[in-house]
Design a protein around this motif. Structure first.
Motif, short mmCIF file in Angstrom:
data_model
loop_
_atom_site.label_atom_id
_atom_site.label_comp_id
_atom_site.label_asym_id
_atom_site.label_seq_id
_atom_site.Cartn_x
_atom_site.Cartn_y
_atom_site.Cartn_z
N ALA A 152 -9.62 -12.45 4.50
CA ALA A 152 -8.99 -12.18 3.15
C ALA A 152 -7.60 -11.97 3.56
CB ALA A 152 -9.50 -10.79 2.90
N ARG A 153 -6.77 -12.78 2.73
CA ARG A 153 -5.54 -13.07 2.87
C ARG A 153 -4.62 -12.32 1.71
NH1 ARG A 153 -2.34 -18.98 2.66
NH2 ARG A 153 -0.56 -18.41 1.00
N THR A 154 -3.51 -11.50 2.36
CA THR A 154 -2.81 -10.90 1.24
C THR A 154 -1.22 -11.53 1.11
OG1 THR A 154 -1.55 -8.87 -0.06
CG2 THR A 154 -2.10 -9.01 2.55
N ASP A 155 -0.81 -12.13 -0.19
CA ASP A 155 0.44 -12.46 0.00
C ASP A 155 1.72 -11.58 -0.67
OD1 ASP A 155 0.76 -15.94 0.07
OD2 ASP A 155 -1.27 -14.96 -0.05
N ALA A 156 1.33 -10.20 -0.49
CA ALA A 156 2.05 -9.24 -1.23
C ALA A 156 3.34 -9.00 -0.35
CB ALA A 156 1.09 -7.74 -1.16
N ALA A 163 4.80 -2.58 3.38
CA ALA A 163 3.96 -1.29 3.08
C ALA A 163 2.81 -1.70 2.16
CB ALA A 163 4.62 -0.21 2.54
N GLU A 164 3.06 -2.32 1.05
CA GLU A 164 1.87 -2.88 0.06
C GLU A 164 0.99 -3.88 0.72
OE1 GLU A 164 -0.49 -3.18 -3.49
OE2 GLU A 164 0.90 -1.71 -2.58
N ALA A 165 1.51 -4.87 1.67
CA ALA A 165 0.71 -5.68 2.11
C ALA A 165 -0.24 -5.04 3.28
CB ALA A 165 1.71 -6.60 2.95
N ILE A 166 0.12 -4.14 3.90
CA ILE A 166 -0.62 -3.40 4.83
C ILE A 166 -1.74 -2.74 4.04
CG2 ILE A 166 -0.62 -1.46 6.32
CD1 ILE A 166 2.03 -2.33 7.56
#
Length: 286
Positions: A152-156, A163-166
């Motif tokens: 699962a990858r986040t590009d946030a 902080a949002e990505a974490i």
């Protein structure tokens, strides 16, 4: 089906270093070198097949046909980029099932809005976290074997901050993803913060010329990362070598010793010509 060797390596905390491959020549070369996994890069595959940017234009069908051929012609476990799953939840189910049936060992899904963009380019937008959590739940429920891993990858990070990505990485781990991939942290300190905050196997994306500083494997291992991919290394090296060779030909009217070429004999071996010649010797008409 998925190669259980990849999950075993992750479970035993053996670091997984995966070069980016994007077509059969790069895959065949990497397959001979002893890497624990190969990473089929979306950027490189779209570039080599369509000659266009990795910007959500390539379809599931474009990718699965090429990924399946890479899996079929190599022995190393394959990790494959699947963008956003190519649509909604039903598309995610279809994508997961198709990649698993093709023999992929780990699928990478990301939380960008459609159309997605390369993770080291600007103007990326992400879907609500809850939407991605549902995609992960569908992906986990759709696989037939636990040996088939969900990344699962986040590009946030780029648009919404670290902080949002974490926070998203933690939520995706809780939703059942096997590996968490926080895309494009912008310093070594951010890489460390991610490792300290997410209690799940982590993937580091080492893009030559990208937003994240390149870090040695030993450093990543010491921080608790379990995997690193080098998606751009192959096609950037290819582009540079081909440009130099063609320039040499144009400037000199012949290929000179300034160009370092893969020996033709060795290339025949790489492709399996010996088998063809042996077959012809046995069966071909004289």
């Amino acid at each position: 089906m998925a190669d259980p060797a990849l999950k075993l390596a992750l479970t035993e905390k053996r670091f997984i270093l995966a070069p980016g491959v994007y077509e059969l020549i790069s895959a065949l070369i990497a397959d001979t070198m002893g890497f624990p996994a190969l990473y089929v890069t979306g950027y490189g595959t779209v570039a080599s097949y369509l000659g266009i940017p990795d910007a959500g234009i390539a379809t599931y069908r474009d990718m699965i046909e090429r990924i399946a051929q890479i899996v079929a012609r190599t022995k190393t476990p394959v990790i494959a980029d699947a963008d956003t799953g190519y649509g909604g939840l039903l598309n995610v189910r279809h994508t997961v099932q198709g990649y698993e049936q093709a023999g992929v060992s780990a699928i990478q899904l990301e939380d960008q809005e459609f159309p997605k963009k390369c993770g080291h380019t600007p103007n990326r937008r992400v879907v609500p976290m809850e939407d991605m959590v549902r995609k992960i739940a569908v992906a986990v429920d759709s696989r037939t074997s636990d040996d088939f891993l969900i990344i699962a990858r986040t590009d946030a990070r780029t648009g919404l901050g670290l902080a949002e990505a974490i926070r998203r990485g933690q939520a995706y781990a809780k939703a059942g993803a096997d590996i968490i991939f926080v895309e494009s942290p912008e310093s070594e300190e951010e890489v460390r913060e991610i490792a300290a905050a997410i209690d799940k196997p982590l993937l580091a994306n080492m893009v030559n010329g990208g937003r994240t500083p390149l870090m040695p494997v030993e450093t990543l291992k010491s921080l608790g990362y379990g995997m690193a991919i080098y998606p751009a290394l192959g096609f950037l090296a290819h582009g540079q070598a081909v440009r130099a060779a063609y320039r040499d030909l144009l400037d000199n009217g012949v290929t000179t010793d300034a160009v370092d070429l893969y020996p033709f004999k060795d290339f025949n071996t790489l492709l399996g010509f010996e088998d063809v010649w042996s077959f012809e010797k046995t069966y071909a008409e004289t």
